[in-house]
Design a protein around this motif. Structure first.
Motif, PDB file in Angstrom:
ATOM      1  N   LEU A  46       0.871  -1.193   0.000  1.00 60.54           N
ATOM      2  CA  LEU A  46       0.000   0.000   0.000  1.00 60.54           C
ATOM      3  C   LEU A  46       0.908   1.244   0.000  1.00 60.54           C
ATOM      4  CD1 LEU A  46      -2.802  -1.237   2.456  1.00 60.54           C
ATOM      5  CD2 LEU A  46      -2.708  -1.429  -0.033  1.00 60.54           C
ATOM      6  N   ASP A  47       0.701   2.163   0.919  1.00 60.29           N
ATOM      7  CA  ASP A  47       1.517   3.389   0.911  1.00 60.29           C
ATOM      8  C   ASP A  47       2.868   3.194   1.618  1.00 60.29           C
ATOM      9  OD1 ASP A  47       1.710   6.289   0.405  1.00 60.29           O
ATOM     10  OD2 ASP A  47       1.661   6.459   2.608  1.00 60.29           O
ATOM     11  N   TRP A  48       3.142   2.001   2.111  1.00 60.16           N
ATOM     12  CA  TRP A  48       4.305   1.770   2.953  1.00 60.16           C
ATOM     13  C   TRP A  48       5.320   0.864   2.261  1.00 60.16           C
ATOM     14  CZ3 TRP A  48       3.636   2.731   8.639  1.00 60.16           C
ATOM     15  CH2 TRP A  48       2.421   3.360   8.926  1.00 60.16           C
ATOM     16  N   ILE A 215      -1.350  -3.937   7.088  1.00 58.21           N
ATOM     17  CA  ILE A 215      -1.177  -3.290   5.783  1.00 58.21           C
ATOM     18  C   ILE A 215      -0.546  -4.268   4.789  1.00 58.21           C
ATOM     19  CG2 ILE A 215       0.290  -1.558   4.652  1.00 58.21           C
ATOM     20  CD1 ILE A 215      -0.569   0.334   7.013  1.00 58.21           C
ATOM     21  N   GLN A 284      -6.911  -0.043   9.746  1.00 61.53           N
ATOM     22  CA  GLN A 284      -6.542  -0.381   8.376  1.00 61.53           C
ATOM     23  C   GLN A 284      -7.730  -1.017   7.642  1.00 61.53           C
ATOM     24  OE1 GLN A 284      -3.796   1.055   7.851  1.00 61.53           O
ATOM     25  NE2 GLN A 284      -3.319   1.252  10.040  1.00 61.53           N
ATOM     26  N   SER A 287     -10.208   1.579   6.735  1.00 60.57           N
ATOM     27  CA  SER A 287      -9.809   2.745   5.945  1.00 60.57           C
ATOM     28  C   SER A 287     -10.798   2.868   4.790  1.00 60.57           C
ATOM     29  CB  SER A 287      -8.373   2.584   5.459  1.00 60.57           C
ATOM     30  OG  SER A 287      -8.229   1.391   4.710  1.00 60.57           O
ATOM     31  N   GLY A 289     -10.874   3.156   1.622  1.00 58.10           N
ATOM     32  CA  GLY A 289     -10.804   2.364   0.404  1.00 58.10           C
ATOM     33  C   GLY A 289     -11.301   0.933   0.623  1.00 58.10           C
ATOM     34  N   PHE A 290     -11.058   0.378   1.789  1.00 59.77           N
ATOM     35  CA  PHE A 290     -11.539  -0.974   2.101  1.00 59.77           C
ATOM     36  C   PHE A 290     -12.923  -0.917   2.748  1.00 59.77           C
ATOM     37  CE2 PHE A 290      -6.828  -1.627   2.280  1.00 59.77           C
ATOM     38  CZ  PHE A 290      -6.745  -2.498   1.211  1.00 59.77           C
TER      39      PHE A 290
ATOM     40  N   PRO B 348      -6.480   5.941  -0.008  1.00 56.28           N
ATOM     41  CA  PRO B 348      -7.624   5.454   0.774  1.00 56.28           C
ATOM     42  C   PRO B 348      -7.472   4.022   1.266  1.00 56.28           C
ATOM     43  CG  PRO B 348      -8.161   5.409  -1.553  1.00 56.28           C
ATOM     44  CD  PRO B 348      -6.792   6.030  -1.458  1.00 56.28           C
ATOM     45  N   TYR B 349      -6.487   3.283   0.743  1.00 56.84           N
ATOM     46  CA  TYR B 349      -6.342   1.883   1.150  1.00 56.84           C
ATOM     47  C   TYR B 349      -5.344   1.786   2.281  1.00 56.84           C
ATOM     48  CZ  TYR B 349      -9.049   0.900  -2.973  1.00 56.84           C
ATOM     49  OH  TYR B 349     -10.062   0.871  -3.877  1.00 56.84           O
ATOM     50  N   ASN B 381      -9.868   9.304   7.118  1.00 57.63           N
ATOM     51  CA  ASN B 381     -10.820   8.196   7.138  1.00 57.63           C
ATOM     52  C   ASN B 381     -12.135   8.557   6.458  1.00 57.63           C
ATOM     53  OD1 ASN B 381     -13.055   6.413   8.624  1.00 57.63           O
ATOM     54  ND2 ASN B 381     -11.106   5.317   8.644  1.00 57.63           N
TER      55      ASN B 381
END
Lengths: 421, 421, 421
Positions: A46-48, A215, A284, A287, A289-290, B348-349, B381
């Motif tokens: 994801l972003d990480w 994540i 998570q 969030s 998107g999920f 968003p995820y 969120n």
């Protein structure tokens, strides 16, 4: 469960490293089907990115006489999580910014980490800190922060349906018993219970380090994510205290209603709180998107009990009876979700003739009717294809199990059809 | 603001006439862009017609000795508003149906009008009335009711958007300070504040006589009406007392929620009441054909304070500090509306890696997180394209300003996109 | 109404048989248009069949001296409803399973039936039971259970509309006054009141045995069922006690709101309870296939008053004044439903000029406006085609009758159009 907590307690866990691997190896002894995944350092998730792997062998502060005045071997909380290696002589002044204590709980060692800022440090009791009066000390942290992997465990218990219920708990804390070995133990024994079969949903257990672990799992399991219908994050389930159920971001998901029902029926002290984007890995899963229907069950929540994130969160804090009650509550809530179907009354016009089928007291004394009678009538009245058993139990104010029994009786008399999931 | 009230107070206003023109001339000195409109008598406006114009020069009741026992020059409330001209000698008995007093507030002159029934009358204190003991009196009202015009003032402060916020207040009352010079003054200073720029919406101010003025404006401004997105009627804002916000007919319009939020955040005593089709010009704006999202902000509402519609509603009743607090509250509520946009979380995820961006405490002590952290998480969120900042502030229970600051930080880190209006 | 209850009381009714026919014959004397239907034994009705017809001529228990110690001629509750014929000598032990008493109300005879299990039995007071000390008794029930018919009464009072309001009450209980002769009497006098005309809806009265009667009527009247817009089951309306309105399964049907309004406006003690699938024939009307908007009005509900289903539910229990109040309440609720139309404000943009039409106090003192003024404004404001008069009365918090008067005034001034039903 308490024995499992006892086995896991001494291990120095973190978000990566051998402590997680040892932990999952022990869980694997209880859950032979548990799969252990290793995701290499640097993998984008994801972003990480998966961080470097941390391992530690030793850590101490010695005085000039060579005595360990702070010793990782005595308690693994003594070393700040993710401390980089250090070895040398420091004056007390130089050392102080690296020392963490709890002035208001002077006998306890705090739990601290620094995952994303490279530093080193020690956690010690205020009494220990106050006793440091010598001009200089030898400081050593024999740790490594290297390319490696993030490790998590996963177990899928297939049911009749491909749709899944997710059970997730964080496994990244070192010697803290309630946070979160208690919930790990509950999850393990829940899995063993479910492994006996008889459930409709498939159940997926994720044992992963907090935040980065969830994540990573979300990042690598898009197909499983799409199959999640309900989910629970489990945390802090071994210390006495009222249950706290934190609702999913959706607020009215079936899991939110099932937990509320199970808590109400268990008649135990409990609080139901709204979703906030802080806490454990529901952050998570929920969030935007999920936006999964995943809530979080705890007893007294994080930061609200005095032993939280200190050396007082030890094996004495976690009680076998409390673990057992927690497991039972989770089982009951999941049983509600598993059984929560919709049915169609096959005789929707008027009441069916229950007396002819032996389902009615033959000498009509209305007042004395037990609730069993009423449960039959509620199920018939609301089985119009719109209402689930949760809807019916909530509206009738009757125990879910009684509604289920009524369903069984009515199916046996050809008065109900089960509807597709 | 109090100085403006003081300037306007002596003028004898009504729904038409030179008093309105003089009032708007004074407002024009504060607001150079103010436009004054004259709509001729007889012009059809919605279901109504613009009435004849009323002006008055003098009015008195004299005793046989030629002494003015009731004198318009002493207080313009003494003459019933819209009185037709009259001059002659009347017995006390003949005069009595034309005299209005307040037996329960014997020292006060009441405020009365008769716009749509042609008559004449005097308002006087009960003490004055009781003192009238002579057999006959000379009565004179030197007024005129002629073809003329209805006059109103209008000011548009263009913003980035063509969509408008309407601010409306009635200017038809003679020497009554709280009702409604207080709100006129607040509106004037609000306009001066907004004229400095920096607002997204365009703001339209309407200074018009009650009822017929709003109806005339609505009748002649169909295009502007279609651009109104939010609106407030301002009234009775200078006397001490809890704020009262009366919701729009829509009940859950953004203006209704913004006023509730601003009042809650201001932590001042206040009441929020449901819409009723009685009151000030929100009656016209919220008539079913328009159904505009327009609420009404007052302090103690009409008819609920003892000075209401009497000579006690004077310059002493209106306090500078109260006017200032009222202005501030309106500004804060409008600032909420102006800033109330929707954003899209670009990550968003899962949660974005805030630590990497320096947006997270690096040594993880959960309990000590300030709300600033939480505000970031709430904005992330709920920024799913569905929720406005008002939604987020309400759900998070955090100050709107803190939510706004979180938005700024997240935009600066490329984590949010603003959505079209 | 009390006189009618008195006439009906002695008859031994059941779900079939001559008692029902005699009852309907008496009702026919009050309601000449009442139609009596006979549906033959064995006719399939929804999930049921019309049962055999039960009639009884005599029943007793005699001691060896030939004395009747339990005697149907003394009270028709003494014989278990639907008892099959029996004649012979029984020992006390043999007889006991057939004897029903109320140990906690030792002076009262209970009311019991066995419609769908063939048996025989006697109901007697606990004192009578305790006095049975002889070794054997002669038992006789001279009843018949034969091919015959189920009998019910029906009355249609046509209104302007084909759409119907259903009024239903059960007529299957023997000598019980409150349950349900009280409601039968209220229904009869309600029908006589409505027969005078002036109502929009058509009103259909069903006097039928409980459960099987309603099922039979529903089974044979599909077209009428489709025309039902509102409905009420009436029961237990003669004994003192707070009104209880049980909402329809729909919970927010107009009938639910009209009853709530009428009860609130009547300012009488009352309870409004949610639908449950137990009770009287609302169970059938609200079964999921029909889901009709039918509620149930009672005073103290079944099984909640001590005389329920005992010989104490006699003519003294039912009070003329209580019957009258019950009738009035039902009339008022039905008047609300009958008048509950939607209107369209013909001047929806701004308020219409009420003053020009003489509908406004000409000397403007806002505070003193009576609610009549406010009612006009509410009707104008909410007559947007979306709101019914019930909506308006609920939102305005004004009496329904005042809203209706406002409608009349506004129609007379061409300010409202009535909308199609």
């Amino acid at each position: 469960m308490h024995e499992l907590v006892r086995q896991l307690f001494p291990i120095c866990r973190s978000i990566t490293g051998d402590g997680v691997r040892q932990t999952l190896a022990i869980l694997g002894a209880y859950l032979p089907e548990l799969q252990v995944h290793e995701v290499p350092t640097g993998t984008p998730v994801l972003d990480w990115h998966v961080p470097r792997e941390w391992n530690i062998r030793d850590g101490y502060i010695k005085n000039e006489r060579g005595e360990r005045v702070v010793d990782f071997r005595y308690h693994n909380l003594h070393v700040l999580g993710y401390s980089v290696p250090v070895h040398g002589w420091f004056t007390l002044e130089e050392m102080k910014p690296h020392l963490h204590s709890l002035p208001e709980q002077p006998t306890l060692i705090p739990y601290r980490t620094s995952y994303y800022t490279e530093t080193w440090g020690f956690c010690l009791s205020q009494h220990q800190l106050s006793a440091l009066k010598e001009p200089r000390y030898e400081v050593c942290i024999d740790s490594s922060l290297t390319e490696g992997a993030l490790t998590y465990g996963e177990l899928l218990l297939p049911g009749e349906l491909a749709e899944e219920v997710l059970i997730s708990c964080h496994i990244c804390h070192p010697s803290l018993a309630n946070d979160n070995l208690s919930a790990v133990a509950v999850a393990v024994f829940l899995a063993r219970h479910l492994a006996q079969g008889g459930h409709r949903y498939s159940y997926r257990f994720v044992f992963a380090p907090g935040t980065i672990g969830a994540i990573t799992w979300l990042s690598k399991n898009a197909e499983a994510v799409a199959r999640i219908r309900h989910g629970l994050v489990l945390s802090l389930l071994g210390r006495e205290g009222a249950f706290t159920y934190k609702k999913s971001r959706r607020a009215t998901a079936d899991v939110d209603r099932a937990l509320a029902l199970a808590l109400r029926e268990a008649a135990v002290p409990h609080h139901i709180i709204d979703f906030i984007p802080y806490g454990y890995d529901e952050r998570q899963y929920c969030s935007p998107g999920f936006n999964l229907p995943v809530g979080c069950l705890s007893r007294t929540p994080y930061a609200q009990f005095p032993e939280y994130h200190t050396s007082a969160d030890n094996l004495d804090l976690v009680r076998p009876g409390v673990l057992a009650d927690s497991l039972l509550l989770v089982q009951e809530a999941l049983a509600v979700l598993d059984a929560n179907r919709r049915y169609q009354n096959r005789c929707p016009y008027g009441e069916p003739a229950l007396g002819r089928r032996g389902l009615y007291g033959s000498v009509g004394g209305v007042a004395a009717q037990p609730n069993g009678q009423l449960a039959l009538l509620w199920v018939l009245n609301l089985s119009d294809g719109q209402h689930s058993l949760l809807d019916i139990a909530e509206r009738a104010g009757l125990p879910f199990a009684q509604i289920q029994r009524a369903v069984q009786v009515l199916i046996a008399h050809d008065l109900l059809d089960v509807l597709p999931n």
